[in-house]
Scaffold this motif. Structure first.
Motif, PDB file in Angstrom:
ATOM      1  N   CYS A 190     -56.272 -60.220  -0.231  1.00 16.24           N
ATOM      2  CA  CYS A 190     -54.847 -60.510  -0.081  1.00 16.24           C
ATOM      3  C   CYS A 190     -54.182 -59.296   0.568  1.00 16.24           C
ATOM      4  N   GLU A 191     -52.940 -59.466   0.958  1.00 13.49           N
ATOM      5  CA  GLU A 191     -52.186 -58.364   1.549  1.00 13.49           C
ATOM      6  C   GLU A 191     -51.580 -57.505   0.440  1.00 13.49           C
ATOM      7  N   ALA A 192     -51.760 -56.193   0.544  1.00 12.33           N
ATOM      8  CA  ALA A 192     -51.191 -55.281  -0.450  1.00 12.33           C
ATOM      9  C   ALA A 192     -49.687 -55.161  -0.211  1.00 12.33           C
ATOM     10  N   ARG A 193     -48.898 -55.497  -1.246  1.00  7.95           N
ATOM     11  CA  ARG A 193     -47.438 -55.438  -1.125  1.00  7.95           C
ATOM     12  C   ARG A 193     -46.844 -54.283  -1.929  1.00  7.95           C
ATOM     13  N   SER A 194     -47.677 -53.593  -2.696  1.00  5.70           N
ATOM     14  CA  SER A 194     -47.186 -52.462  -3.492  1.00  5.70           C
ATOM     15  C   SER A 194     -48.390 -51.585  -3.862  1.00  5.70           C
ATOM     16  N   ASP A 195     -48.110 -50.462  -4.497  1.00  3.15           N
ATOM     17  CA  ASP A 195     -49.190 -49.562  -4.925  1.00  3.15           C
ATOM     18  C   ASP A 195     -49.711 -50.065  -6.273  1.00  3.15           C
ATOM     19  N   MET A 196     -50.732 -50.905  -6.208  1.00  2.00           N
ATOM     20  CA  MET A 196     -51.365 -51.493  -7.386  1.00  2.00           C
ATOM     21  C   MET A 196     -52.865 -51.456  -7.142  1.00  2.00           C
ATOM     22  N   ARG A 197     -53.608 -50.703  -7.974  1.00  2.00           N
ATOM     23  CA  ARG A 197     -55.018 -50.469  -7.666  1.00  2.00           C
ATOM     24  C   ARG A 197     -55.791 -50.014  -8.899  1.00  2.00           C
ATOM     25  N   ILE A 198     -57.096 -50.136  -8.805  1.00  2.00           N
ATOM     26  CA  ILE A 198     -57.984 -49.610  -9.846  1.00  2.00           C
ATOM     27  C   ILE A 198     -58.231 -48.144  -9.526  1.00  2.00           C
ATOM     28  N   HIS A 206     -63.327 -48.534 -19.999  1.00  3.17           N
ATOM     29  CA  HIS A 206     -62.417 -49.582 -19.553  1.00  3.17           C
ATOM     30  C   HIS A 206     -61.916 -49.281 -18.141  1.00  3.17           C
ATOM     31  N   PRO A 207     -61.959 -50.239 -17.223  1.00  7.59           N
ATOM     32  CA  PRO A 207     -61.318 -50.032 -15.922  1.00  7.59           C
ATOM     33  C   PRO A 207     -59.818 -49.780 -16.130  1.00  7.59           C
ATOM     34  N   VAL A 208     -59.252 -48.884 -15.315  1.00  5.96           N
ATOM     35  CA  VAL A 208     -57.840 -48.530 -15.439  1.00  5.96           C
ATOM     36  C   VAL A 208     -57.116 -48.954 -14.162  1.00  5.96           C
ATOM     37  N   ILE A 209     -56.069 -49.752 -14.317  1.00  2.20           N
ATOM     38  CA  ILE A 209     -55.252 -50.199 -13.186  1.00  2.20           C
ATOM     39  C   ILE A 209     -53.946 -49.408 -13.191  1.00  2.20           C
ATOM     40  N   TYR A 210     -53.610 -48.850 -12.040  1.00  3.40           N
ATOM     41  CA  TYR A 210     -52.349 -48.122 -11.886  1.00  3.40           C
ATOM     42  C   TYR A 210     -51.392 -48.973 -11.066  1.00  3.40           C
ATOM     43  N   MET A 211     -50.139 -49.046 -11.508  1.00  2.47           N
ATOM     44  CA  MET A 211     -49.101 -49.789 -10.790  1.00  2.47           C
ATOM     45  C   MET A 211     -47.879 -48.886 -10.630  1.00  2.47           C
ATOM     46  N   CYS A 212     -47.315 -48.865  -9.422  1.00  3.63           N
ATOM     47  CA  CYS A 212     -46.187 -47.989  -9.124  1.00  3.63           C
ATOM     48  C   CYS A 212     -44.959 -48.821  -8.768  1.00  3.63           C
ATOM     49  N   ALA A 213     -43.912 -48.708  -9.584  1.00  2.10           N
ATOM     50  CA  ALA A 213     -42.701 -49.495  -9.356  1.00  2.10           C
ATOM     51  C   ALA A 213     -41.955 -49.034  -8.103  1.00  2.10           C
ATOM     52  N   ARG A 214     -42.020 -47.744  -7.801  1.00  3.64           N
ATOM     53  CA  ARG A 214     -41.288 -47.227  -6.652  1.00  3.64           C
ATOM     54  C   ARG A 214     -41.759 -47.859  -5.345  1.00  3.64           C
ATOM     55  N   SER A 215     -43.022 -48.243  -5.295  1.00  2.00           N
ATOM     56  CA  SER A 215     -43.582 -48.796  -4.059  1.00  2.00           C
ATOM     57  C   SER A 215     -43.203 -50.251  -3.834  1.00  2.00           C
ATOM     58  N   VAL A 229     -55.750 -60.485  -7.740  1.00  4.06           N
ATOM     59  CA  VAL A 229     -56.961 -59.895  -7.165  1.00  4.06           C
ATOM     60  C   VAL A 229     -57.329 -58.594  -7.875  1.00  4.06           C
ATOM     61  N   THR A 230     -56.333 -57.743  -8.148  1.00  2.62           N
ATOM     62  CA  THR A 230     -56.598 -56.453  -8.786  1.00  2.62           C
ATOM     63  C   THR A 230     -57.109 -56.643 -10.208  1.00  2.62           C
ATOM     64  N   PHE A 231     -56.455 -57.508 -10.964  1.00  6.79           N
ATOM     65  CA  PHE A 231     -56.850 -57.748 -12.353  1.00  6.79           C
ATOM     66  C   PHE A 231     -58.231 -58.402 -12.409  1.00  6.79           C
ATOM     67  N   GLY A 361     -63.044 -47.807  -5.684  1.00  9.10           N
ATOM     68  CA  GLY A 361     -63.516 -48.979  -4.964  1.00  9.10           C
ATOM     69  C   GLY A 361     -62.689 -49.217  -3.729  1.00  9.10           C
ATOM     70  N   PRO A 362     -62.962 -50.333  -3.010  1.00  6.61           N
ATOM     71  CA  PRO A 362     -62.248 -50.617  -1.755  1.00  6.61           C
ATOM     72  C   PRO A 362     -60.777 -50.933  -2.008  1.00  6.61           C
ATOM     73  N   ARG A 363     -59.925 -50.503  -1.074  1.00  9.25           N
ATOM     74  CA  ARG A 363     -58.482 -50.781  -1.173  1.00  9.25           C
ATOM     75  C   ARG A 363     -58.182 -52.109  -0.499  1.00  9.25           C
ATOM     76  N   LEU A 364     -57.104 -52.755  -0.972  1.00  6.12           N
ATOM     77  CA  LEU A 364     -56.639 -53.966  -0.313  1.00  6.12           C
ATOM     78  C   LEU A 364     -55.980 -53.607   1.000  1.00  6.12           C
ATOM     79  N   SER A 365     -56.114 -54.470   1.976  1.00  6.18           N
ATOM     80  CA  SER A 365     -55.502 -54.215   3.278  1.00  6.18           C
ATOM     81  C   SER A 365     -54.127 -54.846   3.371  1.00  6.18           C
TER      82      SER A 365
END
Length: 365
Positions: A190-198, A206-215, A229-231, A361-365
């Motif tokens: 999918c298209e990355a619309r914000s800073d949300m990634r493992i 445990h895998p850790v997902i980071y999400m940034c509200a500013r982005s 996709v990230t989850f 891992g790979p980043r979303l484009s």
């Protein structure tokens, strides 16, 4: 755990003619549980005692307890191809350790109920696919039968505190929601619309997902696919029964972008069904007064067990908190990410570079 795999197909078929499907599942689960843990015939319920007596009279063969789906498959294999400890043998009663802890009994019951939940949910979903007569749904049914496995059923039971009927409804709802994103689950792109990634794994794996509200620059509905996709990628890393941790940096949150109640309900439904019992911890950093209203809107949509997994911390508290959860390298990268996100002089390019350098891992484009 112990699950007595018993020859009771005929008993189930006769009962199905008289009772509803859910009643049969509950009754058979109770029999399976007792058959597996009761050493004394006096402890068996009437149905289980009759079932055992009929099997002994007919000279049927009993098998070792199957603890996993793999062992269950092994039991179904020809006798000569089974592992040594799984060979069938004639038993007069179930063999269990002399000291059978309550935990083993609970696990036995949970596994029996999970199998009943999985069977009922799969049958209900297949019927819905037939009723809808949609080719895409037929394709999804085959794909999602792989996802709707015993582990998924056990998660649904855990999320519903052992209520089998609610677990069946939740599993079917999860399949319906996955149907809405069928193409997304197949491609995982999918298209990355914000800073949300493992960003990595914590000290417990445990895998850790980071999400940034500013982005976030667009409404909540636009980042739904990225969340899915990230989850989903994190859950695949965690394994069938694994859980995922979240670090959500609320600095720079734009509340007006997150007031879409429909999108909020959709996200909450996914978290509460497809990803039920998948979140171990959610750390929210700099949860300001401006965003407290958002929490009070979302809070009623979440189960109590889910609400208890939230931690609201300041930046300084979060850094200290993360030191106890992450290894030194990942903790340092996370702290640096929080600092870059708060730097008034940091550019969008600088934040993107920091994100690229700290993605697992790979980043979303």
């Amino acid at each position: 755990s112990h699950f007595g795999f018993r020859c009771h197909e005929r008993e189930t078929a006769r009962a199905s003619e008289r009772e509803s499907e859910s009643a049969v599942a509950d009754r058979m689960a109770a029999k399976i549980f007792q058959c597996c843990v009761a050493r004394d015939d006096a402890l068996l319920c009437d149905g289980a005692a009759a079932l055992k007596a009929s099997h002994e009279a007919e000279g049927l063969i009993f098998h070792d307890c199957a603890e996993t789906e793999a062992e269950l498959d092994a039991l179904r294999a020809p006798a000569g191809e089974r592992p040594g400890r799984l060979h069938s043998r004639r038993l007069r009663s179930c063999e269990v350790p002399e000291a059978c802890p309550q935990q083993l009994a609970r696990e036995c019951t949970d596994l029996a109920l999970a199998q009943a939940v999985l069977r009922n949910a799969q049958e209900e979903w297949c019927q819905r696919v037939i009723d809808l007569r949609r080719e895409a749904k037929h394709e999804l049914a085959k794909h999602d039968h792989e996802w709707a496995n015993l582990a998924a059923a056990r998660r649904m039971l855990k999320a519903n505190i052992g209520d089998a009927r609610k677990a069946v409804r939740m599993l079917v709802q999860a399949l319906e929601l996955r149907a809405q994103y069928a193409q997304l689950y197949r491609t995982m792109r999918c298209e990355a619309r914000s800073d949300m990634r493992i960003v990595g794994r914590d000290l417990q794996g445990h895998p850790v997902i980071y999400m940034c509200a500013r982005s976030q620059t667009e409404g909540l509905a636009t980042v739904t696919e990225q969340l899915v996709v990230t989850f989903e990628a994190a859950c695949r890393l965690a394994g069938d029964m694994g859980t995922v941790a979240f670090v959500v940096d609320m600095h720079g949150l734009k509340p007006h972008l997150n007031m879409d109640l429909k999108a909020m309900k959709s996200a909450a439904d996914m978290l509460g069904t497809i990803y039920a019992a998948r979140i171990c911890r959610i750390t929210l950093v700099d949860f300001s007064r401006a965003t407290q209203a958002l929490w009070w809107m979302v809070k009623p949509l979440l189960a109590p067990a889910t609400r208890d997994k939230f931690a609201f911390l300041s930046e300084a508290q979060a850094k200290e908190h993360l030191r106890g959860l992450l290894d030194e390298g990942l903790c340092e990268r996370m702290c640096r990410t929080l600092e870059v996100n708060r730097d008034p002089l940091s550019t969008e390019e600088a934040r993107a570079a920091q994100a690229a350098a700290t993605t697992f891992g790979p980043r979303l484009s």
